[in-house]
Design an enzyme around this catalytic site. Sequence first.
Site, PDB file in Angstrom:
ATOM      1  N   PRO A 330      29.075  44.242  45.093  1.00 31.77           N
ATOM      2  CA  PRO A 330      30.380  43.559  45.030  1.00 31.77           C
ATOM      3  C   PRO A 330      30.781  43.243  43.588  1.00 31.77           C
ATOM      4  CG  PRO A 330      28.662  42.027  45.719  1.00 31.77           C
ATOM      5  CD  PRO A 330      27.998  43.362  45.545  1.00 31.77           C
ATOM      6  N   ARG A 332      34.810  42.557  42.669  1.00 29.84           N
ATOM      7  CA  ARG A 332      35.992  41.724  42.870  1.00 29.84           C
ATOM      8  C   ARG A 332      35.693  40.443  43.667  1.00 29.84           C
ATOM      9  NH1 ARG A 332      41.086  44.350  43.517  1.00 29.84           N
ATOM     10  NH2 ARG A 332      39.830  46.158  44.082  1.00 29.84           N
ATOM     11  N   TYR A 389      48.863  49.797  41.212  1.00 30.19           N
ATOM     12  CA  TYR A 389      48.593  49.826  42.663  1.00 30.19           C
ATOM     13  C   TYR A 389      49.648  49.092  43.479  1.00 30.19           C
ATOM     14  CZ  TYR A 389      44.036  50.190  40.317  1.00 30.19           C
ATOM     15  OH  TYR A 389      43.025  50.518  39.470  1.00 30.19           O
ATOM     16  N   CYS A 416      58.091  46.647  26.683  1.00 32.90           N
ATOM     17  CA  CYS A 416      59.319  47.434  26.706  1.00 32.90           C
ATOM     18  C   CYS A 416      59.275  48.388  27.875  1.00 32.90           C
ATOM     19  CB  CYS A 416      59.458  48.212  25.415  1.00 32.90           C
ATOM     20  SG  CYS A 416      59.691  47.106  24.053  1.00 32.90           S
TER      21      CYS A 416
HETATM   22  N1  LLP Z   1      30.467  50.239  43.443  1.00 32.72           N
HETATM   23  C1  LLP Z   1      31.111  51.364  43.066  1.00 32.72           C
HETATM   24  C2  LLP Z   1      30.406  52.624  43.056  1.00 32.72           C
HETATM   25  C3  LLP Z   1      32.453  51.291  42.688  1.00 32.72           C
HETATM   26  O1  LLP Z   1      33.073  52.393  42.323  1.00 32.72           O
HETATM   27  C4  LLP Z   1      33.115  50.043  42.692  1.00 32.72           C
HETATM   28  C5  LLP Z   1      34.511  49.941  42.288  1.00 32.72           C
HETATM   29  C6  LLP Z   1      32.403  48.902  43.083  1.00 32.72           C
HETATM   30  C7  LLP Z   1      31.083  49.039  43.455  1.00 32.72           C
HETATM   31  C8  LLP Z   1      33.002  47.527  43.107  1.00 32.72           C
HETATM   32  O2  LLP Z   1      34.089  47.417  43.963  1.00 32.72           O
HETATM   33  P1  LLP Z   1      34.713  45.960  44.247  1.00 32.72           P
HETATM   34  O3  LLP Z   1      33.674  45.175  45.010  1.00 32.72           O
HETATM   35  O4  LLP Z   1      34.988  45.333  42.949  1.00 32.72           O
HETATM   36  O5  LLP Z   1      35.918  46.223  45.035  1.00 32.72           O
HETATM   37  N2  LLP Z   1      40.760  49.099  39.572  1.00 32.72           N
HETATM   38  C9  LLP Z   1      40.881  48.965  41.023  1.00 32.72           C
HETATM   39  C10 LLP Z   1      39.549  48.943  41.675  1.00 32.72           C
HETATM   40  C11 LLP Z   1      38.692  50.098  41.278  1.00 32.72           C
HETATM   41  C12 LLP Z   1      37.364  49.998  41.912  1.00 32.72           C
HETATM   42  C13 LLP Z   1      36.430  50.953  41.270  1.00 32.72           C
HETATM   43  N3  LLP Z   1      35.142  50.934  41.832  1.00 32.72           N
HETATM   44  C14 LLP Z   1      41.651  47.696  41.339  1.00 32.72           C
HETATM   45  O6  LLP Z   1      42.031  47.006  40.407  1.00 32.72           O
HETATM   46  O7  LLP Z   1      41.888  47.373  42.494  1.00 32.72           O
END
Ligand code: LLP
Length: 489
Positions: A330, A332, A389, A416
């Site tokens: 995790p 986020r 997004y 801008c």
């Molecule tokens: N593990 C892997 C292999 C991942 O690619 C990611 C996120 C995570 C864990 C963690 O995911 P989380 O628990 O944070 O959702 N920039 C996008 C999100 C990109 C996620 C990339 N990989 C956004 O701002 O929503």
Amino acid sequence: MTVSSSTASPLAPDWLQVPADLNALHQPMWAGSVVRNGAGALTVGGVDVHALKEQFGTPLFVMDEADFRSRARAFKDSFDAAFADICGGVDVYYAGKSFLCTAVVKWVEEEGLRLDTASGGELAVAARAGIPGERVALHGNNKSDAEIHRALDMKLGRIVVDSLDELVRVGAIAQARGEQAKVMLRLTPGVHAHTHEFIATAHEDQKFGLSMAADTTAEAGVSAAEEAVAAASAHPGIELLGLHCHIGSQIFEPDGFALAAEKLLRFLAAMQGKYSITMPELDLGGGYGIAYTPVDTPRPAAEIATAMAAVVRSTCAELGIDAPRISIEPGRAIVGSTTFTLYEVGTLKTVRVDAPSGARGDAGNNVTYPRRYVSVDGGMSDNARPVLYDADYSAVLASRTSGAAPQLSRVVGKHCESGDIVVRDVYLPGDVAAGDLLAVPGTGAYCWALSSNYNYLARPGVVAVRDGSARLIVRGETEEDLLNRDMGA
Ligand code: LLP
């Protein structure tokens, strides 16, 4: 506190309600210690936003350290409890791509978690923080030779291999060094998570991972995933630890995680039988959703853990295999809600626009409705998510309370670019004025991490607040930083 009331604007999206009290904080969107003080100003960890602005300026990422630690612990404790009788507990890798700096790595380690990195740069932060390599994983769909060497130099606990090409490359480098790389294979189980297309990662038609679907053009219809298992288990430069998947990000329903777990376990059992190997580990990725607006309903870590444990327990029993050691990643859900961005309001203007056809409350032809544009001193350079997004956020007036009527507002940045929107739709008090401070919650993940210098804006600093004191954990950029790499001719 004055309670305001008003009817919804026809310009507002259907999900957005007029808050009964504009000064109230919808708790799931905020860090645990965020409250208003007696004077009406937002405070975090006992420090109020006026003091933060005075000491550090705006824009500023403001993080509640205790909240980070408690969310990290909640994942570790609830998954350990749910999986105790299955595989003795769970290894929780904090996904550093969501937000990473030295202080955070230290908190992660102190709370008993591990670290997931996705580049040589992220490994450099890990090394600086002094976390043992054994507790670090490296991801990436196109790791360079230098990154692979660095991973081996740091004796990483796992390198997550994304493709057959990469498997060959990692194996060859490790073998030439006279070592064995500890490898997990990232598979795409074909589970399509309900999230934005660019943050869903386990369906077939995207760049990540080894497909589990049988390749009908290959001999014997073997999938890329199986080819990789066969190659990895036979390679002298590779110790195959197990399998990995990550189905996407900002996902609320536990079903997708459970389905992916079941698919991977079935595949793991089949491969163990066919190739007479044992894969002792299974990583189920991250992706757990958080509340950005009042309509988002994140699940507590314990609920997700229970749902996933039930599937792992029953699938392993059905297959007659010992459960592999489970890990998750995790990002986020640990850091997202710990942080708000503090902005100062500059210019304001109100435009009148037609309601979209069929909008609620629309009085019909020739009637226009007001939308207030509230410009702040940052924007898409410190939060690219709305642009990338279509992400929705929320905001409150942070420097004071107000009894003014709610006004449908759009919080925009100073770039801008007309798409430079921070909060597309939010009701703010109608008397918000230049010099007021706004706070946008839920900016701990993928905001600072995705920040840029567009228009030569300096990236904001990050402040950690704890027990009544605030300290910079990442300083904001200066003009000198911005000019440093410009060679001058
Ligand atoms: N593990 C892997 C292999 C991942 O690619 C990611 C996120 C995570 C864990 C963690 O995911 P989380 O628990 O944070 O959702 N920039 C996008 C999100 C990109 C996620 C990339 N990989 C956004 O701002 O929503």
